[in-house]
Design a protein around this motif. Structure first.
Motif, short mmCIF file in Angstrom:
data_model
loop_
_atom_site.label_atom_id
_atom_site.label_comp_id
_atom_site.label_asym_id
_atom_site.label_seq_id
_atom_site.Cartn_x
_atom_site.Cartn_y
_atom_site.Cartn_z
N GLY A 69 19.97 -43.64 8.05
CA GLY A 69 20.47 -42.27 8.04
C GLY A 69 21.45 -42.04 6.90
O GLY A 69 21.35 -41.05 6.17
N GLU A 70 22.38 -42.96 6.74
CA GLU A 70 23.40 -42.82 5.70
C GLU A 70 22.75 -42.90 4.32
O GLU A 70 23.10 -42.15 3.41
N ILE A 72 19.67 -42.11 3.43
CA ILE A 72 18.92 -40.89 3.15
C ILE A 72 19.86 -39.75 2.81
O ILE A 72 19.66 -39.02 1.84
N SER A 73 20.94 -39.63 3.58
CA SER A 73 21.84 -38.51 3.36
C SER A 73 22.57 -38.64 2.01
O SER A 73 22.68 -37.68 1.26
N SER A 76 20.14 -38.19 -0.99
CA SER A 76 19.76 -36.82 -1.32
C SER A 76 20.90 -36.12 -2.04
O SER A 76 20.67 -35.32 -2.94
N GLN A 77 22.14 -36.47 -1.68
CA GLN A 77 23.30 -35.96 -2.41
C GLN A 77 23.23 -36.42 -3.86
O GLN A 77 23.46 -35.65 -4.80
#
Ligand SMILES: [Zn+2]
Length: 232
Positions: A69-70, A72-73, A76-77
Motif C-alpha cells: 500500500g505504501e 503504491i501510494s 504514484s506521488q
C-alpha cells in the motif's frame, strides 16, 4: 500559543522529518491496533490455542499489505513529481523568457516589488533554472522527495514491531486473563506511539496521546464485541 512553544517550533522545524518517520509511526500504530483487535477477537471467541498462530499470521499479512500500500501510494506521488519535472524541462527549453517572467510573477505574488522579483528570478535562473521552477512554482524540495522503497520498508517493519506487542501480551502465562494482557500490552504500546508521534510532529503531548489511545481502544472494543458475538 505560549511564547516558549513558538520559540521551540522555530528552533526545531519538524517538517523535514515527515516522510519515512511518519510512515513508521503510522505503521506501528496500525500493527498495534489491527493485531490486538485480531487477537482479542480470537480470544473472545474462546480459541486460546490459536492465539500465537493468529498473531504471527496477522503480522505477516499486515506488514505485506502495508508495504504494498505504501509503495503504491508513494510511487504514484513520485510519478506525479517526475511528470511535473519533465514538463518543466520542456517549458524551459521552448519558452525560457516566458518561464523567467512566470518565476518573477511568483515572487511578486509572494510580496517582492516587481523589479526586485525580476532580479531574483534572473539570478535563480542563472544558477539553476529547473531547480528554481521545481521549488518555487511546484513546491518540490529534494528533502521531501517521495521515496517509495524506503517508505514501504519503514511501514512494514514498524507494523511488525507494533504487531508483536499485543502478541507478547497473548503469550503471557495466563489462561483466563489473555484478553486483558493483550489489552494492557496494546495500551502501553499506544502510549508509546502517541508520545513518539507527538515528539515527531511537535504537537501537544497529552492531546496526541489521548487521540491515539482513544482511537486504538475503540478499535479493540469493537472487535472484541464482534468476537464474542460470533462465539463458535
Ligand atoms: Zn515554470
Amino acid at each position: 500559543m505560549p511564547l516558549e512553544h513558538v520559540y521551540q517550533r522555530n528552533m526545531h522545524h519538524k517538517s523535514h522529518k515527515s516522510g519515512w518517520l511518519r510512515a513508521a509511526v503510522l505503521g506501528a500504530n496500525d500493527g498495534l491496533v489491527s493485531n490486538a483487535s485480531l487477537l482479542i477477537g480470537i480470544a473472545a471467541a474462546g480459541k486460546i490455542s490459536l492465539l500465537p498462530l493468529t498473531g504471527i499470521a496477522g503480522i505477516a499479512a499486515g506488514s505485506m499489505s502495508m508495504a504494498v500500500g505504501e509503495y503504491i501510494s508513494v510511487q504514484s506521488q513520485s510519478d506525479i513529481e517526475e511528470a511535473d519535472r519533465k514538463m518543466e524541462i520542456e517549458h524551459l527549453a521552448i519558452d525560457p523568457e516566458g518561464e523567467l517572467e512566470e518565476l518573477a510573477e511568483i515572487y511578486v505574488e509572494r510580496g517582492l516589488p516587481r523589479d526586485l522579483a525580476r532580479q531574483v528570478a534572473e539570478k535563480f535562473t542563472e544558477k539553476n533554472a529547473l531547480e528554481a521552477h521545481l521549488r518555487d512554482e511546484l513546491g518540490h524540495f529534494e528533502m521531501h522527495k517521495a521515496r517509495p522503497l524506503q517508505a514501504a520498508i519503514a511501514s512494514a517493519l514498524s507494523f511488525a514491531i507494533g504487531g508483536a506487542i499485543p502478541l507478547l501480551g497473548a503469550l503471557m502465562p495466563t489462561t483466563s486473563g489473555k484478553v486483558w494482557m493483550i489489552v494492557l500490552f496494546t495500551l502501553i504500546g499506544l502510549v508509546g506511539t502517541g508520545v513518539t508521534s507527538s515528539k515527531l510532529a511537535g504537537s501537544p503531548l497529552v492531546r496526541t496521546v489521548l487521540r491515539v489511545f482513544i482511537g486504538g481502544s475503540l478499535g479493540m472494543l469493537i472487535t472484541a464485541g464482534i468476537g464474542s458475538l460470533v462465539h463458535i
